[in-house]
Scaffold this motif. Structure first.
Motif, PDB file in Angstrom:
ATOM      1  N   TYR A   3       0.837  -1.202   0.000  1.00 62.45           N
ATOM      2  CA  TYR A   3       0.000   0.000   0.000  1.00 62.45           C
ATOM      3  C   TYR A   3       0.869   1.247   0.000  1.00 62.45           C
ATOM      4  CZ  TYR A   3      -3.338   3.545   1.421  1.00 62.45           C
ATOM      5  OH  TYR A   3      -4.102   4.686   1.486  1.00 62.45           O
ATOM      6  N   LEU A   4       1.878   1.303   0.884  1.00 52.68           N
ATOM      7  CA  LEU A   4       2.749   2.470   0.951  1.00 52.68           C
ATOM      8  C   LEU A   4       3.549   2.635  -0.343  1.00 52.68           C
ATOM      9  CD1 LEU A   4       4.106   2.170   4.618  1.00 52.68           C
ATOM     10  CD2 LEU A   4       2.523   3.903   3.738  1.00 52.68           C
ATOM     11  N   ALA A   5       3.976   1.517  -0.933  1.00 51.33           N
ATOM     12  CA  ALA A   5       4.774   1.596  -2.159  1.00 51.33           C
ATOM     13  C   ALA A   5       3.997   2.243  -3.297  1.00 51.33           C
ATOM     14  CB  ALA A   5       5.232   0.203  -2.571  1.00 51.33           C
ATOM     15  N   LEU A   6       2.691   2.047  -3.331  1.00 46.18           N
ATOM     16  CA  LEU A   6       1.882   2.562  -4.436  1.00 46.18           C
ATOM     17  C   LEU A   6       1.325   3.960  -4.175  1.00 46.18           C
ATOM     18  CD1 LEU A   6      -0.019  -0.680  -5.470  1.00 46.18           C
ATOM     19  CD2 LEU A   6       1.863   0.442  -6.643  1.00 46.18           C
ATOM     20  N   GLN A   7       1.759   4.589  -3.099  1.00 45.91           N
ATOM     21  CA  GLN A   7       1.301   5.952  -2.819  1.00 45.91           C
ATOM     22  C   GLN A   7       2.267   7.004  -3.345  1.00 45.91           C
ATOM     23  OE1 GLN A   7      -1.834   5.966  -1.762  1.00 45.91           O
ATOM     24  NE2 GLN A   7      -1.444   3.742  -1.823  1.00 45.91           N
ATOM     25  N   THR A   8       3.172   6.565  -4.246  1.00 45.04           N
ATOM     26  CA  THR A   8       4.123   7.466  -4.935  1.00 45.04           C
ATOM     27  C   THR A   8       4.824   8.434  -3.989  1.00 45.04           C
ATOM     28  OG1 THR A   8       2.361   9.055  -5.466  1.00 45.04           O
ATOM     29  CG2 THR A   8       2.826   7.341  -7.094  1.00 45.04           C
ATOM     30  N   GLY A   9       5.350   7.896  -2.856  1.00 47.80           N
ATOM     31  CA  GLY A   9       6.146   8.709  -1.947  1.00 47.80           C
ATOM     32  C   GLY A   9       5.359   9.590  -1.007  1.00 47.80           C
ATOM     33  N   GLN A  10       4.037   9.582  -1.113  1.00 44.88           N
ATOM     34  CA  GLN A  10       3.224  10.422  -0.237  1.00 44.88           C
ATOM     35  C   GLN A  10       3.053   9.737   1.117  1.00 44.88           C
ATOM     36  OE1 GLN A  10      -0.431  11.177  -2.265  1.00 44.88           O
ATOM     37  NE2 GLN A  10       0.509  12.405  -3.882  1.00 44.88           N
ATOM     38  N   SER A  11       3.244  10.508   2.166  1.00 44.50           N
ATOM     39  CA  SER A  11       3.091   9.944   3.507  1.00 44.50           C
ATOM     40  C   SER A  11       1.614   9.763   3.841  1.00 44.50           C
ATOM     41  CB  SER A  11       3.755  10.857   4.538  1.00 44.50           C
ATOM     42  OG  SER A  11       3.119  12.128   4.554  1.00 44.50           O
ATOM     43  N   GLN A  12       1.342   8.784   4.715  1.00 43.56           N
ATOM     44  CA  GLN A  12      -0.026   8.469   5.116  1.00 43.56           C
ATOM     45  C   GLN A  12      -0.148   8.613   6.629  1.00 43.56           C
ATOM     46  OE1 GLN A  12      -2.273   7.603   2.549  1.00 43.56           O
ATOM     47  NE2 GLN A  12      -0.486   8.209   1.318  1.00 43.56           N
ATOM     48  N   SER A  13      -1.297   9.013   7.083  1.00 42.57           N
ATOM     49  CA  SER A  13      -1.480   9.181   8.527  1.00 42.57           C
ATOM     50  C   SER A  13      -1.608   7.819   9.201  1.00 42.57           C
ATOM     51  CB  SER A  13      -2.732  10.005   8.809  1.00 42.57           C
ATOM     52  OG  SER A  13      -3.902   9.279   8.478  1.00 42.57           O
ATOM     53  N   ARG A  14      -1.165   7.757  10.479  1.00 40.10           N
ATOM     54  CA  ARG A  14      -1.296   6.512  11.236  1.00 40.10           C
ATOM     55  C   ARG A  14      -2.764   6.106  11.349  1.00 40.10           C
ATOM     56  NH1 ARG A  14       3.041   4.930  14.716  1.00 40.10           N
ATOM     57  NH2 ARG A  14       4.876   6.281  14.511  1.00 40.10           N
ATOM     58  N   GLU A  15      -3.612   7.103  11.528  1.00 40.33           N
ATOM     59  CA  GLU A  15      -5.039   6.816  11.676  1.00 40.33           C
ATOM     60  C   GLU A  15      -5.593   6.110  10.430  1.00 40.33           C
ATOM     61  OE1 GLU A  15      -7.362  10.300  12.164  1.00 40.33           O
ATOM     62  OE2 GLU A  15      -9.253   9.232  12.461  1.00 40.33           O
ATOM     63  N   LYS A  16      -5.203   6.589   9.248  1.00 38.84           N
ATOM     64  CA  LYS A  16      -5.680   5.987   8.001  1.00 38.84           C
ATOM     65  C   LYS A  16      -5.155   4.572   7.835  1.00 38.84           C
ATOM     66  CE  LYS A  16      -5.793   6.749   2.996  1.00 38.84           C
ATOM     67  NZ  LYS A  16      -5.413   7.670   1.885  1.00 38.84           N
ATOM     68  N   THR A  48      19.437  -4.122   5.133  1.00 41.18           N
ATOM     69  CA  THR A  48      19.730  -3.621   3.780  1.00 41.18           C
ATOM     70  C   THR A  48      20.640  -2.405   3.812  1.00 41.18           C
ATOM     71  OG1 THR A  48      17.795  -2.173   3.717  1.00 41.18           O
ATOM     72  CG2 THR A  48      17.486  -4.453   2.977  1.00 41.18           C
ATOM     73  N   GLY A  49      20.838  -1.833   4.990  1.00 38.99           N
ATOM     74  CA  GLY A  49      21.751  -0.706   5.112  1.00 38.99           C
ATOM     75  C   GLY A  49      21.116   0.648   4.859  1.00 38.99           C
ATOM     76  N   ARG A  50      19.801   0.739   4.759  1.00 39.58           N
ATOM     77  CA  ARG A  50      19.155   2.035   4.567  1.00 39.58           C
ATOM     78  C   ARG A  50      17.812   2.046   5.266  1.00 39.58           C
ATOM     79  NH1 ARG A  50      16.682   3.175  -1.263  1.00 39.58           N
ATOM     80  NH2 ARG A  50      15.343   4.451   0.080  1.00 39.58           N
ATOM     81  N   ALA A  51      17.303   3.228   5.518  1.00 35.05           N
ATOM     82  CA  ALA A  51      16.010   3.382   6.197  1.00 35.05           C
ATOM     83  C   ALA A  51      14.921   3.492   5.140  1.00 35.05           C
ATOM     84  CB  ALA A  51      16.028   4.618   7.094  1.00 35.05           C
ATOM     85  N   TRP A  52      14.166   2.440   4.965  1.00 39.95           N
ATOM     86  CA  TRP A  52      13.098   2.423   3.961  1.00 39.95           C
ATOM     87  C   TRP A  52      11.843   3.125   4.466  1.00 39.95           C
ATOM     88  CZ3 TRP A  52      13.822   0.544  -0.902  1.00 39.95           C
ATOM     89  CH2 TRP A  52      14.974  -0.231  -1.133  1.00 39.95           C
ATOM     90  N   ILE A  53      11.526   2.926   5.691  1.00 44.21           N
ATOM     91  CA  ILE A  53      10.298   3.499   6.252  1.00 44.21           C
ATOM     92  C   ILE A  53      10.635   4.812   6.938  1.00 44.21           C
ATOM     93  CG2 ILE A  53       8.424   3.164   7.892  1.00 44.21           C
ATOM     94  CD1 ILE A  53       8.636   0.171   7.397  1.00 44.21           C
ATOM     95  N   ARG A  54       9.964   5.867   6.512  1.00 44.21           N
ATOM     96  CA  ARG A  54      10.184   7.197   7.058  1.00 44.21           C
ATOM     97  C   ARG A  54       8.973   7.603   7.898  1.00 44.21           C
ATOM     98  NH1 ARG A  54      10.646   9.607   2.613  1.00 44.21           N
ATOM     99  NH2 ARG A  54       8.668  10.764   2.542  1.00 44.21           N
ATOM    100  N   ILE A  55       9.229   7.877   9.216  1.00 52.08           N
ATOM    101  CA  ILE A  55       8.151   8.254  10.125  1.00 52.08           C
ATOM    102  C   ILE A  55       8.430   9.652  10.633  1.00 52.08           C
ATOM    103  CG2 ILE A  55       6.939   7.701  12.254  1.00 52.08           C
ATOM    104  CD1 ILE A  55       7.750   4.790  11.865  1.00 52.08           C
ATOM    105  N   ASP A  63      10.165   5.124   1.483  1.00 53.06           N
ATOM    106  CA  ASP A  63      11.120   5.867   0.660  1.00 53.06           C
ATOM    107  C   ASP A  63      11.595   4.982  -0.504  1.00 53.06           C
ATOM    108  OD1 ASP A  63      12.990   7.459  -0.439  1.00 53.06           O
ATOM    109  OD2 ASP A  63      14.314   7.559   1.310  1.00 53.06           O
ATOM    110  N   LEU A  64      11.092   5.267  -1.704  1.00 48.82           N
ATOM    111  CA  LEU A  64      11.439   4.476  -2.889  1.00 48.82           C
ATOM    112  C   LEU A  64      12.042   5.337  -3.986  1.00 48.82           C
ATOM    113  CD1 LEU A  64       8.230   2.243  -3.157  1.00 48.82           C
ATOM    114  CD2 LEU A  64      10.468   1.536  -2.323  1.00 48.82           C
ATOM    115  N   ASP A  65      12.633   6.460  -3.613  1.00 53.83           N
ATOM    116  CA  ASP A  65      13.085   7.429  -4.610  1.00 53.83           C
ATOM    117  C   ASP A  65      14.035   6.825  -5.640  1.00 53.83           C
ATOM    118  OD1 ASP A  65      13.129  10.396  -2.471  1.00 53.83           O
ATOM    119  OD2 ASP A  65      11.520   9.359  -3.560  1.00 53.83           O
TER     120      ASP A  65
END
Length: 657
Positions: A3-16, A48-55, A63-65
């Motif tokens: 779900y997060l991967a298909l949001q084109t880098g847009q952050s989502q609220s915890r509530e959602k 993997t050596g990088r932070a994929w999930i940005r909170i 983060d899939l840039d």
């Protein structure tokens, strides 16, 4: 993660996210589940050596840039136009998104269903484009592969079943083509409880007959292309090469003149249009042309005039040995067919008009035409959208979701004219006003129109029927303007029924252009000289002298441009020997009995000549409206009223550049 991967880098609220993934639990429990899941994911991805999930506070993003995501690559490739890109896109679409995955949470399942459908539509469009390209390149094997994939996604698409049938037949595999029809029929019966469309059944019968035919009786083109293509031939008309094709062997001839632009060869790439052409050829000898300036005929010939195009048709008829033909004009093509029927009734067996009109622009007495503002908007849209998948929302609403037809039609237009020429021809077509010639049409006439036609209003078809003597008007249900749209079989039925029952056309009268020329200052010594010169000029312009006097002449022509050319030539030659002329030209119905001409056109031409001054060449509005495209200027000079002839009649002085 998906779900997060298909949001084109847009952050989502915890509530959602909590509501989406754990909507069946309480809010507090859902948030706790989210915290735990994010913690597990971050630990698992740490290696993997990088932070994929940005909170950031209450927002979560993936983060899939700099990452190659297969869904995004699929979307980018499918949006392209190159065959390689489209092939790669389809290779990236093995099936549904997250196939087999089930979360049992309704909010997430709703999102997943929507996303799956969106990607399926993209894959469908890419496959349709691939099929169109393979058909255009005569690659039946590749078309079979793409069409098979498309049927797996949309098994009820009859147009795709027909493509497979044609492709198998093109490779000589008639058994597979016929088996594809049976597969289509079984699918439709089981899922919808219906039988295949008439077009599909007709194709099946055609393929069945071709399979049963001995090899020696099959056309040489079979097995080499999707359809047996007729040979394109050429004839010279006034120095211009006019392309034409002849198909069918029915008992009478039918000339089909399409509107705007066309391409004889590319027309066969559309299963829908080719089906209509085959149907026409089943009950007549079908003659088709690419009008001068379009398609396979000579391009760059300058603005055509209506009578030039009429003579092009006559040249084609002479080339194929047709003495008398029915004329079928759709849309703008109807204008030229009407002029031909009025001018050459002896060569016209019948006239058929579909989606046709008498005048392109709005006027108080013709309120259905386009306004100037609407015309300019159309021209801007043509230029802006040229080359893209065609917008068929007005021309064929039934096909707006058919990407194969939209892609084909865009290619058809590109192969018919350049953008600049297409715009010029569109503008030219709406400048014509043929209303004055309608009462002169005396051949059997059928006028058909769709009730919901969005290009040419049905009121315009009714107007034609009310002005053409004895015309039969049939209003058909539907919205498509083009003849190969929905319910084309009904239109073909009406045409066939009409042609079989049409009575012989009378030929006592015809549309003629009359030149009335008065010679001033002719002395007895000069009379013979100017008259001999006038006779030579008339012969050169295909004119016929009705009356030749010492002080002038009256002559008849088939085309207004011939009369105008002759008038200017005579004025120049007579001025050279010291004689002034005044001339007038009018177009109208003229009867000929025993070598004598009669009709109001003669009185009107004489009346216009009386209004002319020395050296003037005067023309009626009818003449002006029929020579749109000629390099001439027309300046309004006045109006003529004659007793016993409804008027007034505006007249114009003709100028040359």
């Amino acid at each position: 993660m998906a779900y997060l991967a298909l949001q084109t880098g847009q952050s989502q609220s915890r509530e959602k996210l909590a509501a989406l993934l754990w909507g069946g639990t309480g809010e507090e429990q859902a948030r706790a589940n989210l915290r735990q899941t994010l913690s597990v994911l971050r630990r698992a991805l740490k290696a993997t050596g990088r932070a994929w999930i940005r909170i950031e506070g209450d927002r979560v993003a993936l983060d899939l840039d700099d990452t190659d995501l297969d869904v995004r690559r699929f979307e980018a490739m499918a949006a392209g136009s190159q065959t390689d890109d489209l092939e790669q896109a389809i290779a990236l679409y093995p099936g549904e998104l997250l196939e087999g995955f089930n979360l049992a949470e309704e909010p997430f399942e709703d999102w997943l269903r929507t996303e799956r459908e969106r990607l399926r539509i993209i894959a469908t469009a890419a496959l349709e484009k691939l099929i169109t390209r393979h058909i255009g390149r005569n690659e039946p094997g590749a078309a079979i592969s793409a069409a098979t994939r498309l049927l797996a996604l949309e098994p009820l698409r009859e147009d795709v079943h027909r493509t497979l049938m044609r492709a198998h037949a093109a490779m000589g595999r008639f058994n597979l083509a016929l088996a594809q029809y049976r597969n289509c029929a079984d699918t439709l019966r089981k899922q919808l409880g219906v039988q295949p469309e008439p077009e599909t059944r007709a194709l099946y019968q055609d393929l069945l007959a071709r399979r049963m035919a001995p090899p020696a009786e099959r056309s040489p083109e079979e097995g080499a292309s999707f359809e047996a293509r007729p040979q394109t031939r050429y004839v010279k008309s006034d120095g211009v090469n006019i392309a034409y094709q002849v198909t069918g062997d029915g008992p009478f001839d039918l000339v089909y003149v399409q509107g705007w632009v066309s391409n004889l060869d590319y027309a066969w790439e559309s299963s829908k249009l080719s089906s209509v052409l085959h149907r026409l050829g089943s009950f007549c000898r079908l003659i088709r042309i690419d009008k001068r300036g379009t398609g396979l005929s000579d391009r760059g010939t300058g603005f055509p005039t209506l009578d030039q195009r009429m003579e092009d048709v006559r040249a084609v008829l002479d080339a194929v040995g047709s003495q008398k033909t029915a004329l079928f004009g759709s849309s703008e093509g109807g204008l030229m067919c009407m002029l031909f029927a009025a001018s050459y009734p002896e060569r016209t067996a019948a006239l058929i008009l579909h989606g046709a009109y008498a005048r392109g622009l709005w006027s108080p007495d013709y309120p259905w035409g386009r306004t100037r503002e609407e015309l300019e908007e159309e021209l801007l849209a043509i230029e802006r959208e040229w080359g893209r998948p065609a917008d068929l929302s007005r021309a064929a609403p039934s096909l707006i979701d058919n990407m194969v037809e939209r892609e084909w039609f865009a290619g058809y237009l590109r192969n018919s004219a350049s953008p600049t020429d297409a715009i010029s021809l569109w503008r030219w077509s709406v400048e014509i006003d043929a209303r004055d010639i309608l009462p002169v049409i005396r051949v059997p006439t059928l006028i058909t129109h769709r009730t919901g036609d969005r290009w040419v209003k049905p009121e315009e078809g009714r107007y034609l029927a009310s002005r053409i003597p004895g015309a039969i008007y049939v209003e058909l249900p539907g919205d498509d303007h083009i003849i190969w749209g929905a319910d084309s079989d009904r239109l073909m039925d009406e045409i066939q029924r009409f042609l079989v029952s049409a009575p012989p056309a009378p030929t006592e009268s015809a549309l003629l252009t009359v030149l009335h020329l008065d010679v001033q200052g002719a002395s007895s010594g000069r009379v013979k000289d100017w008259r001999d010169d006038a006779v030579r000029q008339l012969r050169a312009a295909d004119g016929e002298a009705i009356d030749l006097r010492e002080s002038g002449l009256v002559a008849a022509f088939r085309q207004p441009s011939q009369a105008i050319t002759c008038a200017f030539d005579l004025r120049g030659r007579l001025h050279h020997i010291g004689l002034d002329v005044r001339a007038a030209i009018h177009v109208g119905e003229c009867e000929r009995q025993g070598g004598l001409y009669a009709g109001p056109v003669l009185r009107l031409a004489a009346g216009f000549a009386d209004c002319a001054g020395p050296g003037d060449i005067i023309a009626s509005r009818t003449v002006r409206d029929l020579v749109v495209g000629a390099n001439l200027s027309f300046d309004l000079r006045g109006q003529l009223d004659l007793p016993g002839i409804p008027g007034p009649w505006p007249y114009f002085s003709i100028g040359q550049p």
